[in-house]
Structures are given as structure tokens and as C-alpha cells.
Design a protein around this motif. Sequence first.
Motif, PDB file in Angstrom:
ATOM      1  N   ALA A   6      37.426  26.855   3.569  1.00  0.00           N
ATOM      2  CA  ALA A   6      37.916  25.495   3.331  1.00  0.00           C
ATOM      3  C   ALA A   6      37.653  24.582   4.531  1.00  0.00           C
ATOM      4  N   PHE A  40      41.828  22.446  -2.753  1.00  0.00           N
ATOM      5  CA  PHE A  40      41.902  22.595  -1.304  1.00  0.00           C
ATOM      6  C   PHE A  40      43.341  22.315  -0.857  1.00  0.00           C
ATOM      7  N   PHE A  60      45.152  29.326  -3.078  1.00  0.00           N
ATOM      8  CA  PHE A  60      43.875  28.772  -3.488  1.00  0.00           C
ATOM      9  C   PHE A  60      43.631  29.151  -4.946  1.00  0.00           C
TER      10      PHE A  60
END
Length: 239
Positions: free
Chosen positions: A83, A157, A165
Motif C-alpha cells: 500500500a 486502502f 485490506f
Amino acid sequence: MQEEEPSVFGSSRKGDAWDWNFHTMSLFGLGSRNQKTFRPKKSAPSGSKGAQLQKHIDATLGSGNLREAVKLPPGEDINEWLAVNTVDFFNQVNILFGTLTEFCTPSNCPTMSAGPKYEYRWADGVTIKKPIEVSAPKYVEYLMDWIESQLDDETIFPQKLGAPFPSNFRDVVKTIFKRLFRVYAHIYHSHFQKIVSLKEEAHLNTCFKHFVLFTWEFRLIDKAELAPLEDLVDSIIQL
């Protein structure tokens, strides 16, 4: 080769903008020019996991060893690492392309191409479901808008520490990196001489090397997608 591909996800919601800093750009010397960028700078919330990992990225990049810089830090979550790096690479491409906006125009680049064999058409699967032919700058504009909508969607995100997630997170990341690669492919095929004249080829090459090493480390782009820059990619991986 024409790209006809819908997005891997459905509609996204815009969340609060993150304020990421362009640490990597200053490390690569790209902050020296008065560059136009597509998006404002953003920084991770203070004390967040993203901010901690960003500091790790800065420290390892500062060492000059890109192969070590891309590796998952011991004990860290792979999704967190993907991320924060996704945002970092988004910022890098945003700034790199920003140096070319006066040269990469609809008249100069009427299609999003990477040499004579590769042409990319845009579709996001939501607002544009059928792939359309657009100019290179319009493709990049669509792409940056689309990526930002994914980054701002906290269901994809998550910003809060410990928030889960989504199960398709890796697929989301792979699609983002696959499309960012196309910007590099277009720059190298259509604008490299301009980059050289601006004396920025070293910066471009360093950013691309970092990008390739990261995507190779985590197998984020299928090798067939790398064909437009196959020789350059192979030389980076084999170094």
C-alpha cells in the motif's frame, strides 16, 4: 497490441485525501525543476503504519541499494508494504510525467502508444466500460484520476491501523502497477530524447529501476505486459 480491459473492481468512493510527501523525488533529485504535477502533495497521518513504513523507504533508498529498498521489512505486513509503495510509485510517475506535459500533447501523441507495436485504450469498467482510443495525455489523466480514486477509497486502502485490506487487494495493486508501467513505456518510446535534453535521464532511469525491482520482487506485472521495454527490464533484473 490494443488493450481492452475493464477495471477489476466496481465503483469506488472518494475518501478524505491523504497528504503524501514526495520524499523519493528529493532523493532522486527530481525536486529541482519547477515540475507540474497532476495531484497535490499528501502525507500519511502522524504515527500511522504508513508513515513508519515511509520512513523505512526513505532510509533504505538513501543507502542507494534499490534491491534492498524494495524488500519487505522483517515482521511487516505485506499488504501494508504494498500500500505505502503504491502511493510512492504513483507520486513518482505523477512528477515524472509532469515534466513532459508541454511536450506530450494530443497533437504530438494522439494515441497512448509504446512504440509501433503497442497501443493502449482506456476503460475503467465503471464510467467507461468499452475501451476507447484517447491521446496519451488524456490516458494518463484518466489513469491518475482512477488511481487516486482507489487510493482515497478506505475500503481498498484503509488508513486506520489494523483495518483489514480487501480480499482482492493484491489484484487492485497489480492493476495499478500494470497501468503505471504503460506511462514509463510511453515516456521511453516517445519522449526519451526530450528527457535527455532536459538532462533528466538519470532520474528517469533510477525511478524506473526502482519500479522494476519492486514489481519483480512481488511479481506484480506479468512478463508479457513488460514486452514494450523487455530489453531494458531484463537488463535491470539481471544486474
